[in-house]
Design a protein around this motif. Structure first.
Motif, short mmCIF file in Angstrom:
data_model
loop_
_atom_site.label_atom_id
_atom_site.label_comp_id
_atom_site.label_asym_id
_atom_site.label_seq_id
_atom_site.Cartn_x
_atom_site.Cartn_y
_atom_site.Cartn_z
N MET A 1 4.96 -19.17 34.56
CA MET A 1 5.44 -19.68 33.09
C MET A 1 6.06 -18.43 32.16
SD MET A 1 2.77 -22.11 31.60
CE MET A 1 2.81 -23.79 31.89
N GLY A 2 5.63 -17.36 32.58
CA GLY A 2 6.27 -16.06 31.99
C GLY A 2 7.94 -16.14 32.21
N LYS A 3 7.99 -16.26 33.45
CA LYS A 3 9.38 -16.18 33.79
C LYS A 3 10.46 -17.20 33.08
CE LYS A 3 10.11 -14.11 38.47
NZ LYS A 3 10.37 -14.47 39.83
N GLY A 4 9.77 -18.15 32.94
CA GLY A 4 10.98 -19.33 32.31
C GLY A 4 11.16 -19.10 30.79
N SER A 5 10.03 -18.65 30.01
CA SER A 5 10.34 -18.18 28.91
C SER A 5 11.66 -17.03 28.58
CB SER A 5 9.14 -18.02 27.96
OG SER A 5 8.57 -16.79 28.64
N ASN A 6 11.35 -15.91 29.73
CA ASN A 6 12.42 -15.09 29.64
C ASN A 6 13.76 -15.28 30.02
OD1 ASN A 6 10.54 -12.99 28.84
ND2 ASN A 6 9.96 -12.57 31.01
N VAL A 7 13.80 -16.30 31.13
CA VAL A 7 15.04 -16.85 31.36
C VAL A 7 15.68 -17.62 30.23
CG1 VAL A 7 16.19 -18.61 32.76
CG2 VAL A 7 14.44 -17.14 33.72
N GLN A 8 14.93 -18.40 29.57
CA GLN A 8 15.66 -19.14 28.21
C GLN A 8 15.94 -18.13 27.29
OE1 GLN A 8 12.36 -21.64 27.12
NE2 GLN A 8 12.95 -23.19 28.40
N LYS A 9 15.16 -17.05 27.07
CA LYS A 9 15.69 -16.09 25.98
C LYS A 9 17.03 -15.42 26.20
CE LYS A 9 10.93 -14.94 24.32
NZ LYS A 9 10.01 -13.83 24.13
N ALA A 10 17.04 -15.02 27.71
CA ALA A 10 18.32 -14.39 28.20
C ALA A 10 19.34 -15.42 27.83
CB ALA A 10 17.82 -13.97 29.45
N GLN A 11 19.42 -16.64 28.35
CA GLN A 11 20.44 -17.55 28.08
C GLN A 11 20.76 -17.71 26.87
OE1 GLN A 11 22.05 -19.25 30.47
NE2 GLN A 11 23.23 -20.21 29.01
N GLN A 12 19.75 -17.50 25.86
CA GLN A 12 20.17 -17.50 24.44
C GLN A 12 20.81 -16.56 23.99
OE1 GLN A 12 16.44 -18.68 22.55
NE2 GLN A 12 16.49 -20.67 22.69
N ARG A 14 22.85 -14.76 25.79
CA ARG A 14 24.07 -14.79 26.32
C ARG A 14 24.95 -15.77 25.48
NH1 ARG A 14 22.28 -16.39 31.39
NH2 ARG A 14 21.05 -14.83 31.69
N GLU A 15 24.48 -16.67 25.34
CA GLU A 15 25.16 -17.63 24.14
C GLU A 15 25.74 -17.23 22.92
OE1 GLU A 15 22.85 -21.26 24.03
OE2 GLU A 15 23.23 -21.87 26.05
N ARG A 16 24.78 -16.33 22.41
CA ARG A 16 25.08 -15.68 21.06
C ARG A 16 26.04 -14.86 21.37
NH1 ARG A 16 19.43 -15.66 20.14
NH2 ARG A 16 19.34 -13.73 20.93
N ASN A 17 25.97 -13.91 22.37
CA ASN A 17 27.18 -13.04 22.48
C ASN A 17 28.40 -13.67 22.86
OD1 ASN A 17 25.22 -10.77 22.32
ND2 ASN A 17 24.71 -10.69 24.28
N GLN A 18 28.52 -14.59 23.47
CA GLN A 18 29.88 -15.38 23.66
C GLN A 18 30.36 -15.92 22.36
OE1 GLN A 18 32.01 -15.76 25.84
NE2 GLN A 18 30.87 -16.12 27.78
N LYS A 19 29.52 -16.22 21.49
CA LYS A 19 30.17 -16.77 20.08
C LYS A 19 30.68 -15.55 19.30
CE LYS A 19 26.97 -20.80 19.69
NZ LYS A 19 26.09 -21.51 18.82
N LYS A 20 30.03 -14.39 19.50
CA LYS A 20 30.30 -13.34 18.75
C LYS A 20 31.87 -12.77 19.17
CE LYS A 20 25.93 -11.58 17.77
NZ LYS A 20 24.85 -10.46 17.72
N LEU A 21 32.10 -13.01 20.73
CA LEU A 21 33.27 -12.51 21.32
C LEU A 21 34.38 -13.19 20.75
CD1 LEU A 21 32.30 -11.78 24.99
CD2 LEU A 21 32.68 -10.15 23.23
N GLY A 22 34.11 -14.58 20.32
CA GLY A 22 35.16 -15.58 19.83
C GLY A 22 36.29 -15.75 21.00
#
Length: 127
Positions: A1-12, A14-22
């Motif tokens: 279970m601990g791995k799942g939450s870390n994967v979700q945090k990492a994915q979020q 990545r998405e935030r960084n993609q938005k910042k790149l434009g």
């Protein structure tokens, strides 16, 4: 279970960084090319002044009368062929066409309440 939450945090993250790149480089080039075409949609044949794609015929006619007195409007802009300065938006022409026999929609008949009983009785049949 601990791995799942870390994967979700990492994915979020990545998405935030993609938005910042434009936008990507191709998207920027395509956008710039479209903006350039829109900015020079109408060009005066005499003085080469450009007008945006959303410029109305009345604005183009104003340019002709202000800058190029005595010249025909269609000498500057092809879109001004047949332009009527007394009716810049074409409202008078549309009203005249409608009055001259344009398609007129017939008025709908008003509903009568006394016909309601007839409709109900026609729809309810016993077998």
């Amino acid at each position: 279970m601990g791995k799942g939450s870390n994967v979700q945090k990492a994915q979020q993250a990545r998405e935030r960084n993609q938005k910042k790149l434009g936008k990507t480089e191709e998207e920027r080039k395509a956008s710039a090319a479209k903006a350039k075409l829109d900015a020079s949609a109408y060009m005066c044949k005499i003085c080469r002044q450009t007008f945006m794609v959303n410029a109305k015929a009345s604005l183009l006619y104003l340019h002709v009368t202000a800058k190029h007195e005595g010249t025909a409007p269609d000498a500057c802009f092809d879109s001004l062929v047949g332009f009527d300065p007394n009716d810049p938006d074409g409202e008078k022409a549309a009203a005249a066409a409608k009055a001259a026999g344009g398609a007129v929609k017939p008025k709908k008949a008003s509903k009568k309440n006394d016909d309601l009983d007839a409709l109900l009785s026609a729809g309810l049949k016993k077998k």
